[in-house]
Design an enzyme around this catalytic site. Structure first.
Site, mmCIF file in Angstrom:
data_model
loop_
_atom_site.group_PDB
_atom_site.id
_atom_site.type_symbol
_atom_site.label_atom_id
_atom_site.label_comp_id
_atom_site.label_asym_id
_atom_site.label_seq_id
_atom_site.Cartn_x
_atom_site.Cartn_y
_atom_site.Cartn_z
ATOM 1 N N LYS A 109 -17.523 -15.850 39.136
ATOM 2 C CA LYS A 109 -16.212 -15.415 39.625
ATOM 3 C C LYS A 109 -15.745 -16.365 40.721
ATOM 4 O O LYS A 109 -14.884 -17.196 40.505
ATOM 5 C CB LYS A 109 -16.282 -13.977 40.108
ATOM 6 C CG LYS A 109 -16.603 -13.048 38.949
ATOM 7 C CD LYS A 109 -17.227 -11.755 39.398
ATOM 8 C CE LYS A 109 -17.906 -11.045 38.270
ATOM 9 N NZ LYS A 109 -17.056 -10.771 37.108
ATOM 10 N N ASP B 40 -24.154 -5.577 46.036
ATOM 11 C CA ASP B 40 -23.670 -6.391 44.920
ATOM 12 C C ASP B 40 -22.338 -6.989 45.373
ATOM 13 O O ASP B 40 -21.336 -6.280 45.486
ATOM 14 C CB ASP B 40 -23.491 -5.491 43.683
ATOM 15 C CG ASP B 40 -22.874 -6.233 42.502
ATOM 16 O OD1 ASP B 40 -22.551 -7.427 42.633
ATOM 17 O OD2 ASP B 40 -22.715 -5.600 41.434
ATOM 18 N N TRP C 65 -19.276 -0.725 38.394
ATOM 19 C CA TRP C 65 -20.472 -1.553 38.589
ATOM 20 C C TRP C 65 -21.544 -0.822 39.373
ATOM 21 O O TRP C 65 -22.735 -0.941 39.083
ATOM 22 C CB TRP C 65 -20.106 -2.902 39.213
ATOM 23 C CG TRP C 65 -19.318 -3.693 38.209
ATOM 24 C CD1 TRP C 65 -17.985 -3.971 38.251
ATOM 25 C CD2 TRP C 65 -19.792 -4.228 36.963
ATOM 26 N NE1 TRP C 65 -17.604 -4.655 37.110
ATOM 27 C CE2 TRP C 65 -18.691 -4.823 36.311
ATOM 28 C CE3 TRP C 65 -21.033 -4.262 36.323
ATOM 29 C CZ2 TRP C 65 -18.799 -5.451 35.058
ATOM 30 C CZ3 TRP C 65 -21.150 -4.885 35.087
ATOM 31 C CH2 TRP C 65 -20.047 -5.466 34.472
HETATM 32 N N1 PMP Z 1 -21.418 -6.547 39.382
HETATM 33 C C1 PMP Z 1 -20.107 -6.806 39.493
HETATM 34 C C2 PMP Z 1 -19.394 -6.348 40.717
HETATM 35 C C3 PMP Z 1 -19.443 -7.486 38.468
HETATM 36 O O1 PMP Z 1 -18.142 -7.735 38.573
HETATM 37 C C4 PMP Z 1 -20.161 -7.916 37.336
HETATM 38 C C5 PMP Z 1 -19.524 -8.691 36.200
HETATM 39 N N2 PMP Z 1 -18.233 -8.500 35.940
HETATM 40 C C6 PMP Z 1 -21.526 -7.599 37.262
HETATM 41 C C7 PMP Z 1 -22.123 -6.924 38.295
HETATM 42 C C8 PMP Z 1 -22.342 -8.012 36.061
HETATM 43 O O2 PMP Z 1 -22.493 -9.385 36.101
HETATM 44 P P1 PMP Z 1 -23.193 -10.219 34.951
HETATM 45 O O3 PMP Z 1 -22.281 -10.242 33.806
HETATM 46 O O4 PMP Z 1 -23.378 -11.553 35.625
HETATM 47 O O5 PMP Z 1 -24.496 -9.570 34.649
#
Ligand code: PMP
Length: 360
Positions: free
Chosen positions: A196, A172, A102
């Site tokens: 989540k 994040d 991420w």
């Molecule tokens: N950052 C993290 C740490 C994630 O786990 C995720 C999704 N699994 C995201 C960003 C992306 O999130 P989204 O699908 O809401 O754009």
């Protein structure tokens, strides 16, 4: 058969009392006779919903009027872009720590809008650790420092302090906000998708401290301008009202379950139980350095990968769902967010032990 246990990394398990409240209150929001989805967002009840959600979230996080909480569309992925659009000034760069998939995506997206510098990376160890603080090289020209405090795919969590960093720190926290008490004052901006630990996909929480200098790039769409969203209380356009309502129900469940400190004690016990079971077995293995093991996302591999298919199908037959690891790392992953109880984790451990004993 009892309700299955959903170990999905996201969209993830919701607390059953929240699902039950949604069912009871769905058709009639706040005694209005119509559902939350059918109201104008200018209706006083929806304006109050947003105000109450913001204030409950801030009180659970232990932060006050120095922060705003915004409820925005686009997921955490849009924040990868919205952040540099708003914070990256000409001649300055964003400084990024890379600790997994991420944070890799975050720096790549920043590079589309300006200069992004990687301060350190744990890619060489396949993201099984966090680069030591002494290795981080934050350039003088950096106007913010970004990290992902819980890498959902690699199962790596940040437990340190960032108090010595002199530029604004951005995190994040998509996969662990509200899972434990965090030193929130160390962060100028925090973002998290809701699906989540916090509710359902469709709303992204953005916390912004009032001393953060925001000068959006001229081409920034007005919908993506943080200052504009703050001035309009997250309602520059029609906001994601339904996921904000679910978020509020989840926050009330956290509050009524003892708040973030109660979540933290429970989450710590859950993680310790599961990692101990993995470490004690000769079939399962978690590759992450002990000090960086995530309390929320626990990846593990079977020494004998030929048993993966049987593991997953037997787990599913017992109602233990979504244990397959992310396709980029393989193996298994158990996501044990707030809605997963200690009993749920114990059931998983019992199954893992039984599978190890019987499947050789
Ligand atoms: N950052 C993290 C740490 C994630 O786990 C995720 C999704 N699994 C995201 C960003 C992306 O999130 P989204 O699908 O809401 O754009």
């Amino acid at each position: 058969m009892p309700r299955p246990i959903n170990f999905c990394s996201g969209p993830a398990a919701l607390p059953v009392p929240v699902l039950q409240r949604m069912q009871t209150e769905l058709a009639d929001f706040a005694g209005s006779g119509i559902s939350v989805m059918e109201h104008s967002h200018r209706d006083a009840r929806i304006v109050s919903l947003f105000e109450e959600t913001e204030s409950l979230l801030k009180s659970l996080l232990g932060i006050g009027s120095e922060y705003r909480a915004l409820f925005l569309p686009g997921g955490a992925t849009l924040q990868f872009a919205q952040l540099p659009m708003n914070l990256l000034r000409a001649g300055a760069c964003g400084a990024y720590l890379t600790t997994g998939a991420w944070s890799e995506k975050a720096i790549k997206e920043c590079q589309r809008y300006g200069d992004a510098v990687e301060v350190a990376s744990s890619k060489a160890s396949s993201y099984t650790e966090i680069p030591p603080r002494s290795d981080w090289r934050i350039p003088d020209s950096a106007c913010y420092f970004h990290l992902c405090t819980n890498e959902t795919i690699h199962g790596v969590e940040w437990f340190g302090s960032l108090a010595d960093i002199e530029i604004p720190v951005v995190a994040d926290m998509s996969s662990h906000l509200l899972s434990r008490q965090m030193p929130m004052q160390e962060f100028s901006l925090v973002y998290a998708g809701a699906q989540k630990n916090l509710g359902t996909a469709g709303v992204t929480i953005v916390l912004i401290r009032d001393d953060l200098a925001i000068e959006p790039q001229a081409s920034t769409p007005s919908l993506l301008n943080y200052t504009n969203q703050m001035a309009n209380d997250s309602m520059v356009n029609t906001p994601p009202v339904f996921p904000v309502w679910v978020l509020k129900l989840v926050l009330e469940w956290v509050r009524d379950s003892g708040g973030v400190s109660a979540m933290e004690s429970r989450n710590q016990r859950k993680a310790e139980m599961l990692y101990a079971a993995i470490d004690q077995s000769s079939l399962y293995q978690n590759p992450v350095a002990t000090s960086a093991r995530s309390w929320m996302n626990v990846p593990f591999v079977l020494h004998d990968a030929k048993r993966d298919v049987a593991f997953l199908s037997q787990a599913e037959a017992l109602g233990l769902l979504n244990l397959k690891g992310h396709r980029s790392v393989g193996g298994m992953r158990a996501s044990i967010y707030n809605a997963i109880s200690e009993d749920d984790v114990q059931m998983l451990i019992d199954f893992m032990r039984e599978f190890e004993r019987t499947s050789a």
